[in-house]
Design a protein around this motif. Structure first.
Motif, mmCIF file in Angstrom:
data_model
loop_
_atom_site.group_PDB
_atom_site.id
_atom_site.type_symbol
_atom_site.label_atom_id
_atom_site.label_comp_id
_atom_site.label_asym_id
_atom_site.label_seq_id
_atom_site.Cartn_x
_atom_site.Cartn_y
_atom_site.Cartn_z
ATOM 1 N N GLU A 24 0.866 -1.170 0.000
ATOM 2 C CA GLU A 24 0.000 0.000 0.000
ATOM 3 C C GLU A 24 0.905 1.223 0.000
ATOM 4 N N ALA A 25 0.476 2.250 -0.696
ATOM 5 C CA ALA A 25 1.182 3.532 -0.697
ATOM 6 C C ALA A 25 0.211 4.566 -0.144
ATOM 7 N N CYS A 26 0.751 5.689 0.328
ATOM 8 C CA CYS A 26 -0.117 6.668 0.974
ATOM 9 C C CYS A 26 0.369 8.086 0.706
ATOM 10 N N GLY A 27 -0.501 9.040 1.030
ATOM 11 C CA GLY A 27 -0.155 10.439 0.845
ATOM 12 C C GLY A 27 -1.260 11.340 1.359
ATOM 13 N N LEU A 28 -1.032 12.622 1.181
ATOM 14 C CA LEU A 28 -1.985 13.642 1.630
ATOM 15 C C LEU A 28 -2.272 14.599 0.484
ATOM 16 N N LEU A 29 -3.481 15.143 0.475
ATOM 17 C CA LEU A 29 -3.862 16.178 -0.486
ATOM 18 C C LEU A 29 -4.173 17.454 0.279
ATOM 19 N N ALA A 30 -3.635 18.555 -0.209
ATOM 20 C CA ALA A 30 -3.857 19.852 0.429
ATOM 21 C C ALA A 30 -4.435 20.814 -0.592
ATOM 22 N N GLY A 31 -5.111 21.837 -0.076
ATOM 23 C CA GLY A 31 -5.682 22.831 -0.967
ATOM 24 C C GLY A 31 -6.584 23.777 -0.219
ATOM 25 N N VAL A 32 -7.670 24.170 -0.875
ATOM 26 C CA VAL A 32 -8.583 25.152 -0.289
ATOM 27 C C VAL A 32 -10.006 24.615 -0.285
ATOM 28 N N HIS A 82 -4.703 6.515 0.051
ATOM 29 C CA HIS A 82 -3.898 5.304 0.092
ATOM 30 C C HIS A 82 -4.411 4.312 -0.946
ATOM 31 N N SER A 83 -3.578 3.323 -1.222
ATOM 32 C CA SER A 83 -3.930 2.338 -2.236
ATOM 33 C C SER A 83 -4.319 1.016 -1.600
ATOM 34 N N HIS A 84 -5.092 0.268 -2.362
ATOM 35 C CA HIS A 84 -5.438 -1.111 -2.037
ATOM 36 C C HIS A 84 -4.915 -1.951 -3.207
ATOM 37 N N PRO A 85 -3.753 -2.573 -3.053
ATOM 38 C CA PRO A 85 -3.182 -3.330 -4.171
ATOM 39 C C PRO A 85 -4.061 -4.467 -4.674
ATOM 40 N N ASP A 86 -4.766 -5.148 -3.754
ATOM 41 C CA ASP A 86 -5.489 -6.359 -4.145
ATOM 42 C C ASP A 86 -6.968 -6.360 -3.774
ATOM 43 N N THR A 87 -7.491 -5.231 -3.321
ATOM 44 C CA THR A 87 -8.902 -5.178 -2.938
ATOM 45 C C THR A 87 -9.559 -3.954 -3.569
ATOM 46 N N LYS A 88 -10.876 -3.880 -3.437
ATOM 47 C CA LYS A 88 -11.651 -2.798 -4.045
ATOM 48 C C LYS A 88 -11.315 -1.432 -3.439
ATOM 49 N N ALA A 89 -11.700 -0.398 -4.147
ATOM 50 C CA ALA A 89 -11.490 0.987 -3.693
ATOM 51 C C ALA A 89 -12.609 1.387 -2.749
ATOM 52 N N TYR A 106 -11.342 10.729 2.438
ATOM 53 C CA TYR A 106 -10.456 9.567 2.334
ATOM 54 C C TYR A 106 -10.550 9.027 0.911
ATOM 55 N N LEU A 107 -9.425 9.097 0.188
ATOM 56 C CA LEU A 107 -9.378 8.565 -1.173
ATOM 57 C C LEU A 107 -8.689 7.211 -1.147
ATOM 58 N N ILE A 108 -9.261 6.273 -1.892
ATOM 59 C CA ILE A 108 -8.693 4.939 -1.980
ATOM 60 C C ILE A 108 -8.565 4.581 -3.451
ATOM 61 N N CYS A 109 -7.384 4.087 -3.812
ATOM 62 C CA CYS A 109 -7.126 3.679 -5.189
ATOM 63 C C CYS A 109 -6.901 2.172 -5.225
ATOM 64 N N SER A 110 -7.724 1.471 -5.988
ATOM 65 C CA SER A 110 -7.584 0.019 -6.132
ATOM 66 C C SER A 110 -6.805 -0.294 -7.400
ATOM 67 N N PHE A 111 -5.900 -1.263 -7.266
ATOM 68 C CA PHE A 111 -5.148 -1.760 -8.417
ATOM 69 C C PHE A 111 -5.556 -3.188 -8.768
ATOM 70 N N MET A 112 -6.761 -3.580 -8.345
ATOM 71 C CA MET A 112 -7.290 -4.912 -8.629
ATOM 72 C C MET A 112 -7.554 -5.131 -10.119
ATOM 73 N N GLU A 113 -8.052 -4.102 -10.765
ATOM 74 C CA GLU A 113 -8.443 -4.192 -12.176
ATOM 75 C C GLU A 113 -7.261 -3.810 -13.069
ATOM 76 N N PRO A 116 -6.360 1.544 -12.744
ATOM 77 C CA PRO A 116 -6.619 1.942 -11.353
ATOM 78 C C PRO A 116 -8.024 2.525 -11.196
ATOM 79 N N VAL A 117 -8.640 2.246 -10.051
ATOM 80 C CA VAL A 117 -9.962 2.786 -9.723
ATOM 81 C C VAL A 117 -9.793 3.647 -8.482
ATOM 82 N N LEU A 118 -10.117 4.943 -8.603
ATOM 83 C CA LEU A 118 -9.963 5.888 -7.501
ATOM 84 C C LEU A 118 -11.349 6.351 -7.050
ATOM 85 N N LYS A 119 -11.603 6.218 -5.742
ATOM 86 C CA LYS A 119 -12.878 6.658 -5.176
ATOM 87 C C LYS A 119 -12.608 7.477 -3.921
ATOM 88 N N ALA A 120 -13.569 8.335 -3.582
ATOM 89 C CA ALA A 120 -13.427 9.221 -2.419
ATOM 90 C C ALA A 120 -14.610 9.040 -1.481
#
Length: 137
Positions: A24-32, A82-89, A106-113, A116-120
């Motif tokens: 799994e990889a992770c990070g933060l998003l900043a803005g306004v 963060h990512s989910h290498p083997d499970t759904k977003a 909380y954003l999750i990116c799945s690499f199952m398919e 990539p599938v990104l959901k918030a």
């Protein structure tokens, strides 16, 4: 509610998450934030200190430095990614249990398919999950 992510930030974020595989990889998003508009200005990739394919933890010193930079730039923390290498977003039970800040997304990116599938999501009281729309600029 919608989170607006510039295409460049999406590209950087997906690249970072992909580089982290098979973990799994992770990070933060900043803005306004203005009213119901949430606009991402910067992505911060972070090291997963757990180096695990099923769990992530952010380094406290790294987090502190990034939060300082976010404030210095006049931004606010908008999302945890963060990512989910083997499970759904979708938030896992652990994701919900560890979602201490109901004010961020909380954003999750799945690499199952193949792609990539990104959901918030918003996670309230570490239990209730509601979807957040993503708009790419």
């Amino acid at each position: 509610m919608t989170i607006q992510i510039p295409k460049q930030q999406k590209k950087e974020m997906l690249s970072w998450l992909l580089e982290g595989l098979p973990n799994e990889a992770c990070g933060l998003l900043a803005g306004v934030r203005q009213d119901n508009a949430i606009a991402v200005k910067k992505f911060y990739g972070m090291h997963n200190v757990d180096e695990s394919s099923t769990h992530f933890s952010m380094d406290a010193r790294e987090q502190f430095a990034i939060m300082k930079e976010i404030r210095e730039n006049g931004y606010m923390l908008l999302a945890n990614v963060h990512s989910h290498p083997d499970t759904k977003a979708e938030p896992s039970e652990e994701d919900k249990r560890l979602a201490y800040d109901s004010g961020i997304i909380y954003l999750i990116c799945s690499f199952m398919e193949k792609e990539p599938v990104l959901k918030a999501y918003r996670i309230i009281d570490r239990k209730r999950v509601s979807k957040v729309s993503i708009q790419y600029e």
